[in-house]
Scaffold this motif. Sequence first.
Motif, mmCIF file in Angstrom:
data_model
loop_
_atom_site.group_PDB
_atom_site.id
_atom_site.type_symbol
_atom_site.label_atom_id
_atom_site.label_comp_id
_atom_site.label_asym_id
_atom_site.label_seq_id
_atom_site.Cartn_x
_atom_site.Cartn_y
_atom_site.Cartn_z
ATOM 1 N N ARG A 65 -2.735 4.600 -5.998
ATOM 2 C CA ARG A 65 -3.144 4.743 -4.595
ATOM 3 C C ARG A 65 -2.184 3.919 -3.750
ATOM 4 N NH1 ARG A 65 -9.487 4.298 -3.638
ATOM 5 N NH2 ARG A 65 -8.719 5.152 -1.656
ATOM 6 N N TYR A 66 -1.166 4.565 -3.266
ATOM 7 C CA TYR A 66 -0.168 3.898 -2.447
ATOM 8 C C TYR A 66 -0.626 3.832 -0.993
ATOM 9 C CZ TYR A 66 3.271 4.247 -6.265
ATOM 10 O OH TYR A 66 3.946 4.123 -7.448
ATOM 11 N N GLY B 101 8.826 11.092 -1.259
ATOM 12 C CA GLY B 101 7.610 11.075 -0.458
ATOM 13 C C GLY B 101 6.479 10.225 -0.993
ATOM 14 N N ARG B 102 6.635 9.704 -2.194
ATOM 15 C CA ARG B 102 5.551 8.866 -2.737
ATOM 16 C C ARG B 102 5.457 7.549 -1.982
ATOM 17 N NH1 ARG B 102 8.155 10.742 -7.161
ATOM 18 N NH2 ARG B 102 9.179 8.741 -7.542
ATOM 19 N N LEU B 103 6.587 7.040 -1.548
ATOM 20 C CA LEU B 103 6.627 5.771 -0.825
ATOM 21 C C LEU B 103 7.131 6.005 0.593
ATOM 22 C CD1 LEU B 103 8.194 3.492 -3.580
ATOM 23 C CD2 LEU B 103 5.817 3.492 -2.824
ATOM 24 N N ASN B 104 6.566 5.280 1.521
ATOM 25 C CA ASN B 104 6.988 5.346 2.911
ATOM 26 C C ASN B 104 7.265 3.934 3.410
ATOM 27 O OD1 ASN B 104 7.469 5.982 5.610
ATOM 28 N ND2 ASN B 104 5.294 6.059 6.127
ATOM 29 N N PHE B 105 8.536 3.512 3.312
ATOM 30 C CA PHE B 105 8.958 2.215 3.825
ATOM 31 C C PHE B 105 9.342 2.392 5.295
ATOM 32 C CE2 PHE B 105 10.395 -0.695 0.107
ATOM 33 C CZ PHE B 105 9.229 -0.397 -0.592
ATOM 34 N N LYS B 106 8.780 1.557 6.162
ATOM 35 C CA LYS B 106 9.127 1.611 7.578
ATOM 36 C C LYS B 106 9.602 0.240 8.038
ATOM 37 C CE LYS B 106 7.520 2.778 12.220
ATOM 38 N NZ LYS B 106 6.404 3.277 13.063
ATOM 39 N N VAL B 107 10.767 0.224 8.659
ATOM 40 C CA VAL B 107 11.367 -1.024 9.131
ATOM 41 C C VAL B 107 10.872 -1.346 10.531
ATOM 42 C CG1 VAL B 107 13.521 -2.215 9.672
ATOM 43 C CG2 VAL B 107 13.424 -0.632 7.721
ATOM 44 N N TYR B 108 10.463 -2.614 10.708
ATOM 45 C CA TYR B 108 10.084 -3.133 12.017
ATOM 46 C C TYR B 108 11.119 -4.188 12.404
ATOM 47 C CZ TYR B 108 5.604 -0.726 11.688
ATOM 48 O OH TYR B 108 4.633 0.248 11.593
ATOM 49 N N LYS C 213 5.025 -9.671 -4.176
ATOM 50 C CA LYS C 213 4.778 -9.480 -5.607
ATOM 51 C C LYS C 213 3.618 -8.528 -5.885
ATOM 52 C CE LYS C 213 6.734 -13.397 -8.090
ATOM 53 N NZ LYS C 213 6.434 -14.545 -8.977
ATOM 54 N N PRO C 214 2.459 -8.679 -5.191
ATOM 55 C CA PRO C 214 1.367 -7.732 -5.436
ATOM 56 C C PRO C 214 1.748 -6.290 -5.113
ATOM 57 C CG PRO C 214 0.538 -9.687 -4.327
ATOM 58 C CD PRO C 214 2.032 -9.791 -4.322
ATOM 59 N N VAL C 215 2.557 -6.095 -4.081
ATOM 60 C CA VAL C 215 2.982 -4.738 -3.736
ATOM 61 C C VAL C 215 3.859 -4.164 -4.841
ATOM 62 C CG1 VAL C 215 4.434 -3.388 -2.164
ATOM 63 C CG2 VAL C 215 2.778 -5.008 -1.243
ATOM 64 N N LEU C 216 4.831 -4.942 -5.303
ATOM 65 C CA LEU C 216 5.721 -4.443 -6.362
ATOM 66 C C LEU C 216 4.935 -4.137 -7.630
ATOM 67 C CD1 LEU C 216 8.700 -3.825 -6.972
ATOM 68 C CD2 LEU C 216 8.891 -6.132 -7.917
ATOM 69 N N ALA C 217 3.978 -5.004 -7.957
ATOM 70 C CA ALA C 217 3.164 -4.798 -9.166
ATOM 71 C C ALA C 217 2.288 -3.561 -9.073
ATOM 72 C CB ALA C 217 2.303 -6.032 -9.425
ATOM 73 N N SER C 218 1.967 -3.130 -7.855
ATOM 74 C CA SER C 218 1.087 -1.975 -7.679
ATOM 75 C C SER C 218 1.802 -0.648 -7.870
ATOM 76 C CB SER C 218 0.452 -2.017 -6.285
ATOM 77 O OG SER C 218 1.405 -1.683 -5.287
ATOM 78 N N LEU C 219 3.130 -0.672 -7.953
ATOM 79 C CA LEU C 219 3.897 0.560 -8.033
ATOM 80 C C LEU C 219 4.046 1.033 -9.477
ATOM 81 C CD1 LEU C 219 6.787 -0.270 -5.534
ATOM 82 C CD2 LEU C 219 4.557 0.755 -5.045
#
Length: 349
Positions: free
Chosen positions: A31-32, A65-72, A253-259
């Motif tokens: 669940r991304y 399309g699985r990941l949507n990285f958006k730069v701020y 780290k939690p984000v990377l581990a969730s992938l």
Amino acid sequence: MTETMHRRTLLSAAAALPVLAAPRLAAAQPRYKPEYKITVVGNRPIALSESAFVWADLVNQRSEGRLNFKVYPGSSLVGGDQTRELVAIRQGVIDGAVFSTINISPQVREMNLFSLPFLMPGHAAFDALVASEVGAALFRTLAQRDIEPLAWGENGFREISNSKRAIRAPADLRGLKIRFAAGAIFSEIYTALGANPVQMSFADLQPALSTGAVDGQENPVNLFLGFRMDTLAQKHLTMWNYCADAGIVSISKPVLASLEPRDREIVVEAAREAGQAGNTAARKGLGVMPGGDRSSLEECARRGVEVIDLSPADKRAFAQATRPVYDKWAATVGTDLVRKAEAAIARVS
């Protein structure tokens, strides 16, 4: 028919029936998030911002399309205060960043290594430092804060400009109001050189230059050009390479581990390419790339900016004037780490 014979007949009939495959359970899909927020100081053409946008573009394309990285850009997720980016990631407000080591050095004292005055004479020294055990040690230090550093990049060496006069010797800085981004070390460097240091965010810098609230600033050349600082009375630019602004492409780290493993690989590989893209942007037109292209410095001259190239002897005079600051902050960074950095640099100098 006996009971035993009846049982055997039933078993034989069952054995003759076709074997039905057990229903296959659908593989659980991760669940991304609908969006992963990436923060960076400034905007293009700043080299760190180039790294951030390249990273996001590569991840979005390769993940299909699985990941949507958006730069701020502009550190907008933290109200423009780039020194709050690290804390925001640890709090889960932001998912990733292309950090400036200058901006995180107030929270991670070891990152002040890159701000030691006149430690690195040029880009070869920078590359040697980050590729050495010192670079690995700094990554381990950052990883202790629930942040996964993925790749080094570069925002460029910080050169000094001002509206008053050419700076060729330490005495030329006396009395000038010079803006710096963050970190007490910069205040001490400019105080040692007789200047009046003024801390402010990048968002506040341009209006401060236009009104004369400050006389000068220190930033990489390509940022100077990209933000038209020549139109803000900055007519004298001194190439002194007094410190470099390193970039670190990082993710929570939690984000990377969730992938999923395949997506983790995409994120990490894209980060390495993004770091290199930042290096290329930082060094463009400075005469340090193959072919000796000096187009950025030539553009400064076309805009009416006096570009002063200091000789090694000139730089030594500045280094000598700031040596007490260097020694004090070397102890803060960690004497052993600094000595290892000096050794790595000596091998290529």
